[in-house]
Design an enzyme around this catalytic site. Structure first.
Site, PDB file in Angstrom:
ATOM      1  N   ASP A 103      -2.594   2.473  -6.249  1.00 37.20           N
ATOM      2  CA  ASP A 103      -1.609   2.519  -5.175  1.00 37.20           C
ATOM      3  C   ASP A 103      -1.609   1.292  -4.259  1.00 37.20           C
ATOM      4  O   ASP A 103      -1.002   1.329  -3.196  1.00 37.20           O
ATOM      5  CB  ASP A 103      -1.812   3.773  -4.327  1.00 37.20           C
ATOM      6  CG  ASP A 103      -3.132   3.756  -3.583  1.00 37.20           C
ATOM      7  OD1 ASP A 103      -4.082   3.155  -4.101  1.00 37.20           O
ATOM      8  OD2 ASP A 103      -3.210   4.333  -2.498  1.00 37.20           O
ATOM      9  N   GLU A 104      -2.280   0.222  -4.665  1.00 34.57           N
ATOM     10  CA  GLU A 104      -2.317  -0.967  -3.820  1.00 34.57           C
ATOM     11  C   GLU A 104      -2.227  -2.224  -4.657  1.00 34.57           C
ATOM     12  O   GLU A 104      -2.747  -2.259  -5.774  1.00 34.57           O
ATOM     13  CB  GLU A 104      -3.644  -1.056  -3.064  1.00 34.57           C
ATOM     14  CG  GLU A 104      -3.796  -0.124  -1.905  1.00 34.57           C
ATOM     15  CD  GLU A 104      -5.132  -0.344  -1.230  1.00 34.57           C
ATOM     16  OE1 GLU A 104      -5.467  -1.493  -0.931  1.00 34.57           O
ATOM     17  OE2 GLU A 104      -5.850   0.650  -1.033  1.00 34.57           O
TER      18      GLU A 104
ATOM     19  N   ASP B 270       0.854  -1.186   0.000  1.00 35.89           N
ATOM     20  CA  ASP B 270       0.000   0.000   0.000  1.00 35.89           C
ATOM     21  C   ASP B 270       0.894   1.242   0.000  1.00 35.89           C
ATOM     22  O   ASP B 270       1.610   1.496   0.971  1.00 35.89           O
ATOM     23  CB  ASP B 270      -0.886  -0.039   1.261  1.00 35.89           C
ATOM     24  CG  ASP B 270      -2.025   0.958   1.174  1.00 35.89           C
ATOM     25  OD1 ASP B 270      -2.046   1.769   0.232  1.00 35.89           O
ATOM     26  OD2 ASP B 270      -2.896   0.919   2.077  1.00 35.89           O
TER      27      ASP B 270
END
Length: 371
Positions: free
Chosen positions: A106-107, A9
């Site tokens: 973003d993960e 993350d």
DNA sequence: TCTGGGGTCCTTATCCTC
DNA sequence: TCTGGAGGATAAGGACCC
């Protein structure tokens, strides 16, 4: 031998990219959202840690964020730039395993079960590599399944590695609020609290399956029964097919003018058709969404006899659907969605990328294709 | 000061067909 | 022929996620 799942993350991703691109922003409160104008309608996509210190967080209206910290730097969302960094990070992740499931820009989940390495050491490695090669920091959760890996990465941020082991699940989750569980949002948390007096994951574990099913429905009840115990068999899914493609827009000033709304729909149809073509689909169902000034949101849908991919047919259908809305209040948002997607010459897609179904495997449930 | 945009899935209701 | 139920497709709203 259990699985080894990592959840990577990126920390305050959008804001971190901006601070990377503009060194003068480092150490300052940075708010990324909307078109960067805090006096217009829009919400915060990401706030830097400096901005969070003022109480600013994701999904907060920009105007509210401005009230909390007028001297923050407000920036427009630049998806192209974040996509660029996202691809660079993803390329690094792929050096460790082909089993990478991107969850958003973003993960991502990684399945590293096949690697002999200690997963925590591996996570540290990945975190260091991302930082060395992009300048960005990431938090990594390490656990025997996706659910716990995701919870783990959230427990300590930023720039940290956190592990949840099977033998420590109960202890680590016991006192956390139910909202740490994927799929438990404000509404479900409130219902659990009001009906059962349940506030924490530990308390949730004490509730019988039948009681959860009575309160939340068979499916959701069973789902919660498993996830509060940290049980999740869902695989890391490397590929999926979209179920719908949509565009929507909120007016700066509400309108009740039909000609304005039709023009908006026409523009949205153009965008959504572009996306549809880019993805290589045709669609059978057209949905128009209207949100009124009072935030009441309604949809009207029509499924066509055969899939379509041309703007003219979609526009004609959408405009016809518009007639089925009561135009008795000013409109703040208009949206167009295409669903029932089909690849020309193929059966409807069965790919899966969601937050409910794949998290807990149960009898007879269709599972997504894994990589 | 309200409350974006792009998604997914679930539940419930309704209609239709077998 | 009538009736009832099963079950699929469709429609609408809601909750949730990032």
């Amino acid at each position: 031998m259990g699985r080894k799942i990592l959840h990577v993350d990126m920390d305050a991703f959008f804001a971190a990219v901006e601070q990377l691109r503009r060194p003068d922003l480092r150490g300052k409160p940075v708010v990324v959202g909307g078109d960067g104008n805090p006096h217009k309608r829009g919400v915060v996509s990401t706030a830097s840690y400096e901005a969070r210190a003022f109480g600013i967080h994701s999904a907060m209206p920009l105007r509210t964020a401005y009230a909390k910290c007028p001297h923050a730097v407000f920036l427009a969302v630049d998806f192209a730039a974040y996509g660029d960094y996202s691809r660079r990070v993803r390329a690094i992740l792929h050096e460790y395993t082909p089993l990478v499931e991107p969850l958003s820009l973003d993960e991502a989940f990684l399945d590293v079960s096949h690697r002999p390495d200690d997963p925590v050491a591996l996570a540290q490695d990945i975190r260091a590599a991302i930082n060395a090669r992009t300048g960005l920091t990431a938090s990594v959760g390490v656990a025997p399944n996706k659910l716990l890996a995701k919870i783990a990465s959230n427990l300590r941020k930023p720039d940290a590695v956190t592990e949840i082991r099977l033998e420590t699940v109960a202890e680590m989750l016991r006192d956390l609020p139910t909202t740490v569980l994927w799929g438990v949002g404000p509404k479900t948390a409130a219902r659990l609290g009001e009906a059962l007096g349940v506030r924490t994951v530990g308390e949730l574990c004490s509730i019988p399956l039948a009681a959860l099913q009575t309160l939340l429905g068979d499916h959701h009840g069973e789902y919660l029964y498993h996830i509060c115990r940290g049980e999740d068999d869902s695989p890391v899914v490397t590929e999926w097919e979209p179920k719908s493609i949509s565009r929507e827009t909120t007016y700066q000033w509400d309108t009740r003018r039909r000609d304005v709304i039709v023009r908006t729909i026409s523009s949205l149809v153009g965008d959504v058709i572009d996306d549809l073509r880019e993805e290589g689909y045709v669609a059978r169902t057209v949905t128009v969404k209207i949100r009124y000034r009072d935030f009441a949101t309604h949809t009207r849908a029509q499924t066509l006899p055969a899939p379509v991919g041309d703007a003219a047919t979609v526009l004609q259908t959408a405009v016809a659907l518009l007639e089925r809305f009561a135009m008795d209040r000013p409109v703040r948002l208009v949206g167009v969605r295409l669903s029932n997607l089909v690849k020309p010459g193929r059966e409807p897609g069965t790919g899966n990328r969601n937050f409910f179904t794949p998290l807990v495997r149960s009898e007879g449930r269709r599972l997504p294709v894994t990589g």
